[in-house]
Design a protein around this motif. Structure first.
Motif, PDB file in Angstrom:
ATOM      1  N   ALA A   1      -0.850  -1.828  10.028  1.00 53.18           N
ATOM      2  CA  ALA A   1       0.084  -2.337   9.019  1.00 53.18           C
ATOM      3  C   ALA A   1       1.079  -3.272   9.704  1.00 53.18           C
ATOM      4  O   ALA A   1       1.468  -3.041  10.849  1.00 53.18           O
ATOM      5  N   HIS A   2       1.477  -4.319   9.012  1.00 54.70           N
ATOM      6  CA  HIS A   2       2.412  -5.291   9.576  1.00 54.70           C
ATOM      7  C   HIS A   2       3.869  -4.914   9.325  1.00 54.70           C
ATOM      8  O   HIS A   2       4.743  -5.288  10.096  1.00 54.70           O
ATOM      9  N   GLU A   3       4.112  -4.219   8.226  1.00 51.35           N
ATOM     10  CA  GLU A   3       5.489  -3.907   7.849  1.00 51.35           C
ATOM     11  C   GLU A   3       5.490  -2.615   7.056  1.00 51.35           C
ATOM     12  O   GLU A   3       4.453  -2.150   6.590  1.00 51.35           O
ATOM     13  N   TYR A   4       6.680  -2.036   6.900  1.00 54.15           N
ATOM     14  CA  TYR A   4       6.818  -0.722   6.285  1.00 54.15           C
ATOM     15  C   TYR A   4       8.085  -0.720   5.442  1.00 54.15           C
ATOM     16  O   TYR A   4       9.167  -1.007   5.954  1.00 54.15           O
TER      17      TYR A   4
ATOM     18  N   ILE B   1       0.812  -1.208   0.000  1.00 53.36           N
ATOM     19  CA  ILE B   1       0.000   0.000   0.000  1.00 53.36           C
ATOM     20  C   ILE B   1       0.853   1.268   0.000  1.00 53.36           C
ATOM     21  O   ILE B   1       1.671   1.456   0.905  1.00 53.36           O
ATOM     22  N   ASP B   2       0.608   2.127  -0.963  1.00 55.65           N
ATOM     23  CA  ASP B   2       1.218   3.460  -0.957  1.00 55.65           C
ATOM     24  C   ASP B   2       0.467   4.312   0.064  1.00 55.65           C
ATOM     25  O   ASP B   2      -0.700   4.060   0.361  1.00 55.65           O
ATOM     26  N   TRP B   3       1.114   5.331   0.604  1.00 63.05           N
ATOM     27  CA  TRP B   3       0.464   6.209   1.576  1.00 63.05           C
ATOM     28  C   TRP B   3      -0.325   7.306   0.868  1.00 63.05           C
ATOM     29  O   TRP B   3      -1.506   7.522   1.122  1.00 63.05           O
TER      30      TRP B   3
ATOM     31  N   MET C   1       1.344  -4.278   4.064  1.00 68.15           N
ATOM     32  CA  MET C   1       2.689  -3.691   4.058  1.00 68.15           C
ATOM     33  C   MET C   1       2.640  -2.345   3.348  1.00 68.15           C
ATOM     34  O   MET C   1       2.279  -2.277   2.175  1.00 68.15           O
ATOM     35  N   MET C   2       3.005  -1.308   4.058  1.00 66.18           N
ATOM     36  CA  MET C   2       3.114   0.008   3.446  1.00 66.18           C
ATOM     37  C   MET C   2       4.365   0.016   2.568  1.00 66.18           C
ATOM     38  O   MET C   2       5.419  -0.469   2.978  1.00 66.18           O
ATOM     39  N   VAL C   3       4.243   0.538   1.361  1.00 68.97           N
ATOM     40  CA  VAL C   3       5.367   0.705   0.444  1.00 68.97           C
ATOM     41  C   VAL C   3       5.266   2.142  -0.030  1.00 68.97           C
ATOM     42  O   VAL C   3       4.491   2.463  -0.928  1.00 68.97           O
ATOM     43  N   THR C   4       6.047   3.034   0.597  1.00 66.73           N
ATOM     44  CA  THR C   4       5.808   4.454   0.434  1.00 66.73           C
ATOM     45  C   THR C   4       7.072   5.289   0.574  1.00 66.73           C
ATOM     46  O   THR C   4       8.071   4.813   1.111  1.00 66.73           O
ATOM     47  N   THR C   5       7.010   6.522   0.108  1.00 67.16           N
ATOM     48  CA  THR C   5       8.136   7.447   0.272  1.00 67.16           C
ATOM     49  C   THR C   5       8.108   8.116   1.643  1.00 67.16           C
ATOM     50  O   THR C   5       9.067   8.776   2.020  1.00 67.16           O
ATOM     51  N   GLU C   6       7.006   7.967   2.382  1.00 72.07           N
ATOM     52  CA  GLU C   6       6.908   8.580   3.711  1.00 72.07           C
ATOM     53  C   GLU C   6       7.905   7.905   4.639  1.00 72.07           C
ATOM     54  O   GLU C   6       7.759   6.743   4.979  1.00 72.07           O
ATOM     55  N   SER C   7       8.934   8.659   5.051  1.00 70.98           N
ATOM     56  CA  SER C   7      10.016   8.040   5.813  1.00 70.98           C
ATOM     57  C   SER C   7      10.158   8.589   7.233  1.00 70.98           C
ATOM     58  O   SER C   7      11.049   8.165   7.964  1.00 70.98           O
ATOM     59  N   GLU C   8       9.302   9.524   7.636  1.00 72.23           N
ATOM     60  CA  GLU C   8       9.391  10.054   8.990  1.00 72.23           C
ATOM     61  C   GLU C   8       9.002   8.976   9.992  1.00 72.23           C
ATOM     62  O   GLU C   8       8.040   8.242   9.784  1.00 72.23           O
ATOM     63  N   GLN C   9       9.725   8.924  11.092  1.00 69.42           N
ATOM     64  CA  GLN C   9       9.452   7.922  12.123  1.00 69.42           C
ATOM     65  C   GLN C   9       7.993   7.981  12.589  1.00 69.42           C
ATOM     66  O   GLN C   9       7.353   6.954  12.790  1.00 69.42           O
TER      67      GLN C   9
END
Length: 127
Positions: free
Chosen positions: A98-101, A51-53, A79-87
């Motif tokens: 979500a189970h994974e990022y 999933i993209d954010w 599983m998120m698959v996204t450019t959002e990288s902030e903690q």
């Protein structure tokens, strides 16, 4: 196994679907969270959703929340698959269910490692 690839970028859907196909998955694609929910509601069965954010209509976080609210989809791995990288974003996604990022851009090895952590892909012995 079947995976649902949700991203508003056709190119990114193609990349993620290609990675999944290489790992033995059949793939179904949706351009936003609402379209993905429509597929699930129509009876499309998947073991994994990538999933993209950031998407129009319904974003990835909203999709995760909607899936988690429906007991029929309890077994779908998200599983998120996204450019959002902030903690903080990662924490929000995991807290929502979500189970994974996985952060874009990613390597094929990083993609495989996440699926191995989720138990969806076998570990390969290195000769």
């Amino acid at each position: 196994m079947r995976a649902l690839v949700i991203d508003d970028s056709r190119t990114m859907r193609r990349i993620v679907a290609g990675q999944l196909s290489n790992l033995g998955f059949e793939t179904v694609e949706a351009a936003d969270g609402r379209a993905a929910l429509d597929l699930l509601e129509a009876g499309t069965e998947v073991e994994l959703a990538c999933i993209d954010w950031n998407m129009p209509v319904m974003n990835g976080l909203e999709f995760v929340g909607a899936v988690r609210e429906n007991p029929a989809w309890r077994d779908v791995t998200l599983m998120m698959v996204t450019t959002e990288s902030e903690q903080g974003q990662i924490v929000r996604a995991l807290a929502a269910g979500a189970h994974e990022y996985l952060i874009k851009p990613f390597t094929p090895d990083a993609f495989r490692e996440k699926l191995q952590l989720l138990g969806l892909v076998e570990y390969e012995e290195i000769a």
